[in-house]
Write a protein that holds these residues in place. Structure first.
Motif, PDB file in Angstrom:
ATOM      1  N   GLY A   5      -4.102   1.678  -2.921  1.00  0.00           N
ATOM      2  CA  GLY A   5      -3.255   0.197  -4.056  1.00  0.00           C
ATOM      3  C   GLY A   5      -4.427  -0.707  -3.578  1.00  0.00           C
ATOM      4  N   PRO A   6      -3.827  -2.086  -3.808  1.00  0.00           N
ATOM      5  CA  PRO A   6      -2.237  -2.429  -3.830  1.00  0.00           C
ATOM      6  C   PRO A   6      -1.556  -2.471  -5.220  1.00  0.00           C
ATOM      7  CG  PRO A   6      -4.121  -4.832  -3.885  1.00  0.00           C
ATOM      8  CD  PRO A   6      -4.785  -3.203  -3.717  1.00  0.00           C
ATOM      9  N   PHE A   7      -0.077  -2.522  -4.991  1.00  0.00           N
ATOM     10  CA  PHE A   7       0.086  -1.878  -5.734  1.00  0.00           C
ATOM     11  C   PHE A   7       1.997  -2.918  -5.523  1.00  0.00           C
ATOM     12  CE2 PHE A   7      -1.041   2.543  -4.722  1.00  0.00           C
ATOM     13  CZ  PHE A   7      -0.821   2.710  -6.033  1.00  0.00           C
ATOM     14  N   LYS A   8       1.968  -3.537  -7.139  1.00  0.00           N
ATOM     15  CA  LYS A   8       2.665  -4.745  -6.746  1.00  0.00           C
ATOM     16  C   LYS A   8       4.228  -4.320  -6.505  1.00  0.00           C
ATOM     17  CE  LYS A   8       4.249  -8.806  -9.805  1.00  0.00           C
ATOM     18  NZ  LYS A   8       3.463  -9.663 -10.910  1.00  0.00           N
ATOM     19  N   VAL A   9       5.340  -4.668  -6.108  1.00  0.00           N
ATOM     20  CA  VAL A   9       6.531  -4.319  -5.918  1.00  0.00           C
ATOM     21  C   VAL A   9       7.067  -4.938  -7.309  1.00  0.00           C
ATOM     22  CG1 VAL A   9       9.153  -4.152  -5.216  1.00  0.00           C
ATOM     23  CG2 VAL A   9       6.792  -4.331  -4.085  1.00  0.00           C
ATOM     24  N   MET A  10       7.886  -4.586  -8.072  1.00  0.00           N
ATOM     25  CA  MET A  10       8.412  -4.729  -9.451  1.00  0.00           C
ATOM     26  C   MET A  10      10.567  -5.018  -9.054  1.00  0.00           C
ATOM     27  SD  MET A  10       5.746  -5.727 -11.517  1.00  0.00           S
ATOM     28  CE  MET A  10       7.132  -5.927 -12.931  1.00  0.00           C
ATOM     29  N   LYS A  11      10.759  -3.925  -8.487  1.00  0.00           N
ATOM     30  CA  LYS A  11      12.458  -3.802  -8.105  1.00  0.00           C
ATOM     31  C   LYS A  11      12.413  -3.102  -7.004  1.00  0.00           C
ATOM     32  CE  LYS A  11      16.263  -3.655 -10.705  1.00  0.00           C
ATOM     33  NZ  LYS A  11      17.043  -2.446 -12.395  1.00  0.00           N
ATOM     34  N   VAL A  12      13.906  -3.730  -6.301  1.00  0.00           N
ATOM     35  CA  VAL A  12      14.044  -2.965  -4.765  1.00  0.00           C
ATOM     36  C   VAL A  12      15.272  -2.370  -5.909  1.00  0.00           C
ATOM     37  CG1 VAL A  12      14.566  -2.967  -3.260  1.00  0.00           C
ATOM     38  CG2 VAL A  12      12.490  -4.617  -3.922  1.00  0.00           C
ATOM     39  N   LEU A  40       7.178   0.430  -8.074  1.00  0.00           N
ATOM     40  CA  LEU A  40       6.025  -0.024  -8.114  1.00  0.00           C
ATOM     41  C   LEU A  40       5.261  -0.358  -9.433  1.00  0.00           C
ATOM     42  CD1 LEU A  40       4.223   1.464  -5.323  1.00  0.00           C
ATOM     43  CD2 LEU A  40       5.512  -0.604  -4.874  1.00  0.00           C
ATOM     44  N   GLU A  41       3.758  -0.729  -9.386  1.00  0.00           N
ATOM     45  CA  GLU A  41       3.201  -1.158 -10.928  1.00  0.00           C
ATOM     46  C   GLU A  41       1.821  -1.338 -10.421  1.00  0.00           C
ATOM     47  OE1 GLU A  41       2.925  -4.287 -14.868  1.00  0.00           O
ATOM     48  OE2 GLU A  41       2.856  -4.820 -12.835  1.00  0.00           O
ATOM     49  N   SER A  42       0.806  -0.073 -10.841  1.00  0.00           N
ATOM     50  CA  SER A  42       0.035  -0.003 -10.344  1.00  0.00           C
ATOM     51  C   SER A  42      -0.798  -1.265 -11.293  1.00  0.00           C
ATOM     52  CB  SER A  42      -1.084   1.402 -11.236  1.00  0.00           C
ATOM     53  OG  SER A  42      -0.511   1.272 -12.529  1.00  0.00           O
ATOM     54  N   LYS A  43      -2.398  -0.863 -11.513  1.00  0.00           N
ATOM     55  CA  LYS A  43      -3.016  -2.005 -11.819  1.00  0.00           C
ATOM     56  C   LYS A  43      -2.976  -1.828 -13.123  1.00  0.00           C
ATOM     57  CE  LYS A  43      -6.241  -3.302  -8.192  1.00  0.00           C
ATOM     58  NZ  LYS A  43      -7.154  -3.754  -7.375  1.00  0.00           N
ATOM     59  N   ALA A  44      -3.138  -0.543 -13.474  1.00  0.00           N
ATOM     60  CA  ALA A  44      -3.199  -0.097 -15.405  1.00  0.00           C
ATOM     61  C   ALA A  44      -1.707  -0.661 -15.948  1.00  0.00           C
ATOM     62  CB  ALA A  44      -3.337   1.762 -15.504  1.00  0.00           C
ATOM     63  N   GLY A  45      -0.850  -1.088 -15.417  1.00  0.00           N
ATOM     64  CA  GLY A  45       0.509  -1.876 -15.876  1.00  0.00           C
ATOM     65  C   GLY A  45       1.197  -0.144 -15.426  1.00  0.00           C
ATOM     66  N   HIS A  46       1.248   1.441 -15.098  1.00  0.00           N
ATOM     67  CA  HIS A  46       2.027   1.904 -15.111  1.00  0.00           C
ATOM     68  C   HIS A  46       3.108   1.474 -13.743  1.00  0.00           C
ATOM     69  CE1 HIS A  46      -0.408   4.478 -17.352  1.00  0.00           C
ATOM     70  NE2 HIS A  46      -1.477   4.176 -16.889  1.00  0.00           N
ATOM     71  N   LEU A  47       3.884   2.069 -14.033  1.00  0.00           N
ATOM     72  CA  LEU A  47       5.524   1.700 -13.794  1.00  0.00           C
ATOM     73  C   LEU A  47       6.285   3.060 -12.444  1.00  0.00           C
ATOM     74  CD1 LEU A  47       7.993  -0.373 -15.001  1.00  0.00           C
ATOM     75  CD2 LEU A  47       6.174  -1.164 -13.354  1.00  0.00           C
ATOM     76  N   PHE A  48       6.166   3.439 -11.876  1.00  0.00           N
ATOM     77  CA  PHE A  48       6.808   4.725 -11.047  1.00  0.00           C
ATOM     78  C   PHE A  48       7.663   4.229 -10.480  1.00  0.00           C
ATOM     79  CE2 PHE A  48       2.475   3.430  -9.741  1.00  0.00           C
ATOM     80  CZ  PHE A  48       2.838   3.529  -8.055  1.00  0.00           C
ATOM     81  N   LYS A  49       8.058   4.818  -9.609  1.00  0.00           N
ATOM     82  CA  LYS A  49       9.450   5.113  -8.107  1.00  0.00           C
ATOM     83  C   LYS A  49       9.090   5.866  -6.985  1.00  0.00           C
ATOM     84  CE  LYS A  49      13.718   4.343 -11.306  1.00  0.00           C
ATOM     85  NZ  LYS A  49      14.867   4.596 -11.697  1.00  0.00           N
ATOM     86  N   VAL A  50       8.895   5.078  -5.895  1.00  0.00           N
ATOM     87  CA  VAL A  50       8.579   5.802  -4.919  1.00  0.00           C
ATOM     88  C   VAL A  50       9.848   5.714  -3.054  1.00  0.00           C
ATOM     89  CG1 VAL A  50       6.235   6.108  -5.318  1.00  0.00           C
ATOM     90  CG2 VAL A  50       7.550   3.863  -4.179  1.00  0.00           C
ATOM     91  N   LEU A  99       1.106  -0.914   0.220  1.00  0.00           N
ATOM     92  CA  LEU A  99      -0.059  -0.236   0.035  1.00  0.00           C
ATOM     93  C   LEU A  99       0.960   1.192   0.145  1.00  0.00           C
ATOM     94  CD1 LEU A  99      -2.441  -0.623   2.623  1.00  0.00           C
ATOM     95  CD2 LEU A  99      -2.728  -1.252   0.240  1.00  0.00           C
ATOM     96  N   LEU A 100       0.478   2.525   0.058  1.00  0.00           N
ATOM     97  CA  LEU A 100       1.259   3.574  -1.252  1.00  0.00           C
ATOM     98  C   LEU A 100       0.916   4.529  -0.164  1.00  0.00           C
ATOM     99  CD1 LEU A 100       3.884   5.477  -1.928  1.00  0.00           C
ATOM    100  CD2 LEU A 100       1.717   5.413  -3.867  1.00  0.00           C
ATOM    101  N   TYR A 101       1.504   5.606   1.010  1.00  0.00           N
ATOM    102  CA  TYR A 101       1.016   6.642   1.667  1.00  0.00           C
ATOM    103  C   TYR A 101       0.429   7.885   0.735  1.00  0.00           C
ATOM    104  CZ  TYR A 101       0.082   9.233   5.739  1.00  0.00           C
ATOM    105  OH  TYR A 101      -0.038  10.625   6.433  1.00  0.00           O
ATOM    106  N   ASN A 102      -0.175   8.471   0.916  1.00  0.00           N
ATOM    107  CA  ASN A 102      -0.784   9.403   0.485  1.00  0.00           C
ATOM    108  C   ASN A 102      -0.548  11.007   0.889  1.00  0.00           C
ATOM    109  OD1 ASN A 102      -1.366  11.757  -2.146  1.00  0.00           O
ATOM    110  ND2 ASN A 102      -3.716  10.891  -1.641  1.00  0.00           N
ATOM    111  N   SER A 103       0.721  11.232   1.162  1.00  0.00           N
ATOM    112  CA  SER A 103       1.011  12.761   1.619  1.00  0.00           C
ATOM    113  C   SER A 103       0.290  13.989   1.322  1.00  0.00           C
ATOM    114  CB  SER A 103       2.313  13.086   2.709  1.00  0.00           C
ATOM    115  OG  SER A 103       3.435  13.020   0.742  1.00  0.00           O
ATOM    116  N   VAL A 121       5.579   3.080   1.992  1.00  0.00           N
ATOM    117  CA  VAL A 121       4.734   1.805   1.483  1.00  0.00           C
ATOM    118  C   VAL A 121       4.985   0.863   2.546  1.00  0.00           C
ATOM    119  CG1 VAL A 121       5.755   2.009  -1.160  1.00  0.00           C
ATOM    120  CG2 VAL A 121       7.105   0.699   0.735  1.00  0.00           C
ATOM    121  N   LYS A 122       4.020   0.676   2.719  1.00  0.00           N
ATOM    122  CA  LYS A 122       4.325  -0.650   3.811  1.00  0.00           C
ATOM    123  C   LYS A 122       3.047  -2.003   3.245  1.00  0.00           C
ATOM    124  CE  LYS A 122      -0.856   0.397   5.890  1.00  0.00           C
ATOM    125  NZ  LYS A 122      -1.508   0.390   7.320  1.00  0.00           N
ATOM    126  N   HIS A 123       3.666  -3.542   4.224  1.00  0.00           N
ATOM    127  CA  HIS A 123       2.847  -4.124   3.483  1.00  0.00           C
ATOM    128  C   HIS A 123       1.572  -4.329   3.331  1.00  0.00           C
ATOM    129  CE1 HIS A 123       6.606  -6.602   3.373  1.00  0.00           C
ATOM    130  NE2 HIS A 123       7.353  -6.178   4.420  1.00  0.00           N
TER     131      HIS A 123
END
Length: 89
Positions: free
Chosen positions: A40-47, A55-65, A21-25, A70-72
């Motif tokens: 969220g939930p979002f899928k972790v693609m790379k650490v 992260l990857e959203s349900k629509a398939g967009h990749l972004f870095k945070v 889950l991603l925190y919206n500040s 984030v929390k489990h």
């Protein structure tokens, strides 16, 4: 002071494939009392090193945070039970 601060920080480790889950500040800027601050939930693609997570959203967009935003994501038991009942019928 640094020791006391660092003692309260939780060490979270993520691996590719985890749901988070991603925190919206930005919600703190507006007066919204009952709105959820976690999306969220979002899928972790790379650490990446130093806590960056891709992260990857349900629509398939990749972004870095930042990893501290984030929390489990813990799925409830009832969700799995409902899916099992639907599959059985």
């Amino acid at each position: 002071m640094k020791f006391l601060h660092d003692k309260r920080i939780l060490k979270r480790e993520f691996s590719p494939g985890y749901l988070v889950l991603l925190y919206n500040s930005r919600l703190m800027l507006f007066y919204v009392k009952l709105k959820l601050r976690w999306s969220g939930p979002f899928k972790v693609m790379k650490v990446f090193p130093y806590g960056t997570i891709e992260l990857e959203s349900k629509a398939g967009h990749l972004f870095k945070v930042n990893g501290q935003r984030v929390k489990h994501y813990l799925e409830s038991y009832d969700d799995h039970r409902v899916n099992e009942i639907i599959i059985l019928y």
